[in-house]
Design a protein around this motif. Structure first.
Motif, PDB file in Angstrom:
ATOM      1  N   UNK A  83       0.808  -1.221   0.000  1.00  0.00           N
ATOM      2  CA  UNK A  83       0.000   0.000   0.000  1.00  0.00           C
ATOM      3  C   UNK A  83       0.844   1.275   0.000  1.00  0.00           C
ATOM      4  N   UNK A  84       2.156   1.152   0.100  1.00  0.00           N
ATOM      5  CA  UNK A  84       3.031   2.326   0.089  1.00  0.00           C
ATOM      6  C   UNK A  84       3.316   2.765  -1.347  1.00  0.00           C
ATOM      7  N   UNK A  85       3.381   4.079  -1.550  1.00  0.00           N
ATOM      8  CA  UNK A  85       3.795   4.605  -2.851  1.00  0.00           C
ATOM      9  C   UNK A  85       5.259   4.233  -3.064  1.00  0.00           C
ATOM     10  N   UNK A  86       5.760   4.342  -4.297  1.00  0.00           N
ATOM     11  CA  UNK A  86       7.175   4.034  -4.512  1.00  0.00           C
ATOM     12  C   UNK A  86       8.116   4.872  -3.633  1.00  0.00           C
ATOM     13  N   UNK A 138      15.265   1.445 -10.922  1.00  0.00           N
ATOM     14  CA  UNK A 138      14.264   1.385 -11.992  1.00  0.00           C
ATOM     15  C   UNK A 138      13.745  -0.040 -12.162  1.00  0.00           C
ATOM     16  N   UNK A 139      14.640  -1.021 -12.100  1.00  0.00           N
ATOM     17  CA  UNK A 139      14.196  -2.420 -12.186  1.00  0.00           C
ATOM     18  C   UNK A 139      13.244  -2.740 -11.040  1.00  0.00           C
ATOM     19  N   UNK A 140      13.559  -2.260  -9.844  1.00  0.00           N
ATOM     20  CA  UNK A 140      12.705  -2.517  -8.675  1.00  0.00           C
ATOM     21  C   UNK A 140      11.387  -1.750  -8.768  1.00  0.00           C
ATOM     22  N   UNK A 155      11.573   4.899 -15.219  1.00  0.00           N
ATOM     23  CA  UNK A 155      12.828   5.621 -14.999  1.00  0.00           C
ATOM     24  C   UNK A 155      12.628   7.008 -14.380  1.00  0.00           C
ATOM     25  N   UNK A 156      11.470   7.611 -14.603  1.00  0.00           N
ATOM     26  CA  UNK A 156      11.214   8.921 -14.002  1.00  0.00           C
ATOM     27  C   UNK A 156      11.116   8.795 -12.481  1.00  0.00           C
ATOM     28  N   UNK A 157      10.392   7.789 -11.997  1.00  0.00           N
ATOM     29  CA  UNK A 157      10.280   7.576 -10.547  1.00  0.00           C
ATOM     30  C   UNK A 157      11.658   7.256  -9.969  1.00  0.00           C
TER      31      UNK A 157
END
Length: 192
Positions: A83-86, A138-140, A155-157
């Motif tokens: 439930x957590x955001x990245x 990015x992979x995660x 990749x932006x996150x």
């Protein structure tokens, strides 16, 4: 039982050798300066051959960027509550890894970070380390968001989270509260 007790004798010896090389290198860096310390001096102080040194570290500069935290942080990030955001999941991962790190290990890492950010000759290696971190993250992120790695959001996150690490570490490496506060700003959304 901790992770060390589960390792084989050979793995424990390798870990001790690596830790000894790092410890002796930082002792010599503090005493002589980074530029005035040679691989041969480090190897001699750690009681290993230069050849053994290069089995553990490809160069003297790699002593500074040998960051054993990336993988555990990425693992904790992927395992964080769904439930957590990245960004909140990354904050969670930092707390998990640094909250359980032995004080001595944290001290060595803080010394390494300080040298990385204060020595011009290491800045290029630091940039490469950030790129490596961003790619791993990015992979995660792709796994966590259940999106393909090619999705432009991924990749932006990862880049935004890595950017927070870069901007907060530039002034004070391993500034825990600053990193967490900056992640909170990112998680709430950028101002319009």
């Amino acid at each position: 039982m901790d992770g060390r007790q589960q390792l084989s004798l050979r793995e424990r010896k390798k870990m001790r050798t690596r830790e000894t090389v790092l410890r002796e290198a930082f002792r010599l860096f503090e005493r002589n300066g980074y530029a005035n310390t040679t691989v041969e001096q480090i190897a001699r102080a750690a009681e290993v051959s230069p050849r053994t040194f290069f089995r553990y570290f490809p160069s003297k500069g790699s002593l500074l960027i040998a960051d054993d935290c990336i993988e555990p942080i990425i693992d904790a990030f992927v395992r964080a509550p769904v439930d957590l955001s990245p960004v909140a999941a990354y904050r969670y991962a930092l707390a998990q890894v640094f909250g359980t790190m032995p004080r001595v290990e944290f001290g060595v890492m803080a010394s390494r970070q300080y040298l990385m950010y204060t020595m011009p000759e290491v800045k290029g290696a630091l940039y490469e380390e950030y790129l490596r971190t961003m790619r791993a993250l990015a992979d995660a992120v792709a796994v966590r968001l259940n999106r393909p790695r090619e999705d432009p959001v991924v990749p932006v996150v990862a880049g935004a989270i890595t950017g927070v690490l870069m901007v907060t570490a530039d002034e004070s490496p391993l500034a825990g509260d600053a990193i967490l506060s900056a992640l909170d700003v990112l998680d709430k959304g950028l101002p319009n």
